[in-house]
Design an enzyme around this catalytic site. Structure first.
Site, mmCIF file in Angstrom:
data_model
loop_
_atom_site.group_PDB
_atom_site.id
_atom_site.type_symbol
_atom_site.label_atom_id
_atom_site.label_comp_id
_atom_site.label_asym_id
_atom_site.label_seq_id
_atom_site.Cartn_x
_atom_site.Cartn_y
_atom_site.Cartn_z
ATOM 1 N N TYR A 236 106.734 6.465 97.368
ATOM 2 C CA TYR A 236 105.582 7.375 97.312
ATOM 3 C C TYR A 236 105.973 8.772 96.841
ATOM 4 C CZ TYR A 236 102.025 10.620 99.068
ATOM 5 O OH TYR A 236 101.111 11.637 99.182
ATOM 6 N N LYS A 240 105.324 10.667 93.174
ATOM 7 C CA LYS A 240 104.543 11.908 93.179
ATOM 8 C C LYS A 240 105.345 13.046 92.542
ATOM 9 C CE LYS A 240 100.936 12.617 94.829
ATOM 10 N NZ LYS A 240 99.576 12.570 94.215
#
Length: 488
Positions: A236, A240
């Site tokens: 994640y 990002k």
């Protein structure tokens, strides 16, 4: 700049929001409609195959939520006609080129949109690498390219996360990553190569007729491996971080604001206290603790859990929008509490123990679950060794009682094994944050707050000052009850 007129600033604006069915996007949408009913138009990107499916998801997963009860009460029988006049749900997908939008629709949007807010994200720590890269990285690329084609574009707001910092310790500044930058010192990161690696891996797996479930697991493993290779703890935050790199490289003269929230929690105040959706980082611990499945954990009790209520984060987005519109900017705002109003794991643990001791959750038989103080071990290595030994012992006992036919003891051991598995999974998933040693500087965010205050900010409507949060009152009277209500 007059910050007393933020609601007026939104009048006649046409705003495009991606990730419209997500937690933050819903709160943002509700806030805009509530404070400025004369916003001109809100285009909402909904992942769907066609307009009817997009409308259905909008009704069921957004407007149908309790979050909109204040707005529904305000408009009464006119609510449906009001939102149908203001909102257009567009079917598409941020991970696709041109956001998966139909040609005739995209031309209309290019002509009308003033502000783009990218909230689309794949937020699971162990998401499939192809999915996470598609939404969090390539999705950011697609949104930037879309915004640059809008004839009247005034600003792009990209919602990232403060934890793109990885596992850095000390004071963490509001700096943007350069393309190819890594945290591990490995050779420069190449996003195109990562995309090709995913495609080649899937192609090889499909050619070998590997089952879909196995492909899914392989993609999760690959994401974790690539993240750790370059210095990030999970897929994640890795994807990002790459999304931020893409935005910095491709924006050109486009005004851009990058919002970096920390751990977003239930609403503090608006539209009412304690609205929550989805099991977030701290909520997983809350649920397991309250249900009695978490009695031992490994963490640094002095570590700061950087929390920010969701409505305060949304307020910061709207104020940043007002401050940066039509400016040649690339500004980062870290929105959290660790620097100005920190709360430690030890303090939070005390709140959990106190709440669930006084308000125990009832099991399926209607009996209250007795909560004991969670045993917290600060040495992760010793903790992991203990878990391995316990797993081994339980398996030995299970083998013995199975042969002896002791059903009661067998069930007891199965329950204990379940708790061990849950604890092992939890620590493995959240270890980087249970031992996190970073404090997020919010220099730009605090400057924005001070400037807004000096120029008439309506703090009753747009407050995002973490120093105003009473953690004991918020956690005990707002957040834990919200977790129990919505997630248990």
């Amino acid at each position: 700049m007059d910050f007393g007129s933020i609601a007026e600033f939104l009048r006649n604006k046409t705003i495009f929001v991606t990730g419209a069915t997500g937690f933050i996007a819903k709160i943002l949408l509700e806030k805009i409609l509530r404070v400025q009913p004369n916003v001109k138009r809100l285009y909402l990107l909904v992942r769907a195959t066609d307009a009817n499916s997009a409308d259905s998801r909008l009704r069921d997963e957004v407007l149908g939520k309790e979050l909109f009860k204040v707005l529904r009460e305000k408009w009464g029988s006119d609510f449906d006609s009001f939102v149908s006049e203001k909102i257009i749900a567009v079917a598409g997908d941020a991970s696709y080129e041109n956001l998966g939008l139909a040609a005739d629709q995209i031309e209309e949007m290019y002509e009308n949109i003033d502000i783009v807010i990218n909230v689309a994200a794949a937020t699971k720590f162990k998401e499939r690498y192809d999915v996470a890269l598609g939404v969090n990285t390539l999705g950011a690329k697609n949104v930037v390219n879309f915004a640059k084609n809008c004839a009247n574009i005034e600003l792009l707001i990209h919602v990232s996360t403060a934890y793109v910092c990885g596992e850095k310790a000390g004071l963490i500044s509001e700096n943007l990553y350069a393309m190819g930058e890594t945290l591990s010192g490995e050779a420069a990161l190449d996003i195109d190569s990562e995309k090709k690696l995913i495609e080649e891996t899937i192609r090889n797996l499909v050619a070998r007729k590997v089952p879909e479930q196995a492909i899914r697991e392989r993609m999760k493993i690959l994401g974790s491996q690539r993240a750790k290779l370059y210095g990030w703890p999970n897929t994640y935050v890795f994807t990002k971080a790459m999304g931020e790199m893409v935005i910095r490289k491709l924006r050109g003269n486009l005004p851009v604001v990058v919002m970096r929230p920390t751990i977003v929690c239930s609403t503090l105040k608006e539209p009412f206290s304690g609205w929550l959706e989805g099991c977030r980082t701290i909520d997983t611990v809350t649920v397991m603790y309250g249900k009695g499945t978490l009695s031992v954990l490994s963490a640094d009790i002095s570590s700061v859990f950087d929390l920010i209520p969701a409505d305060m984060f949304v307020n910061s987005i709207i104020v940043a929008m007002k401050a940066n519109v039509n400016k040649p900017c690339l500004t980062i705002y870290q929105v959290g509490s660790s620097y100005r109003n920190p709360v430690s794991f030890e303090v939070l643990h005390g709140f959990y123990l106190s709440y669930f001791s006084k308000n125990p959750w009832s099991n399926r038989d209607g009996n209250p679950i007795k909560i004991r103080k969670c045993f917290v071990l600060s040495n992760i290595l010793i903790f992991e060794i203990i878990l391995i030994l316990f797993h081994f012992m339980v398996q030995m006992i299970l083998n013995f009682v199975t042969k002896m036919g002791c059903s009661n003891l067998h069930q007891m051991m199965l329950n204990f094994e379940k708790k061990l598995t849950i604890t092992t999974t939890l620590v493995d998933l959240y270890k980087p944050y249970l031992f996190f040693k970073g404090i997020f500087l919010d220099t730009n965010t605090n400057k924005l707050l001070k400037t807004a205050r000096q120029n008439g900010l309506d703090e009753d409507m747009f407050n995002f000052d973490p120093e105003c949060i009473n953690w004991q009152d918020y956690i005990m009277n707002v957040h834990i009850p919200a977790t129990v209500r919505y997630l248990f």
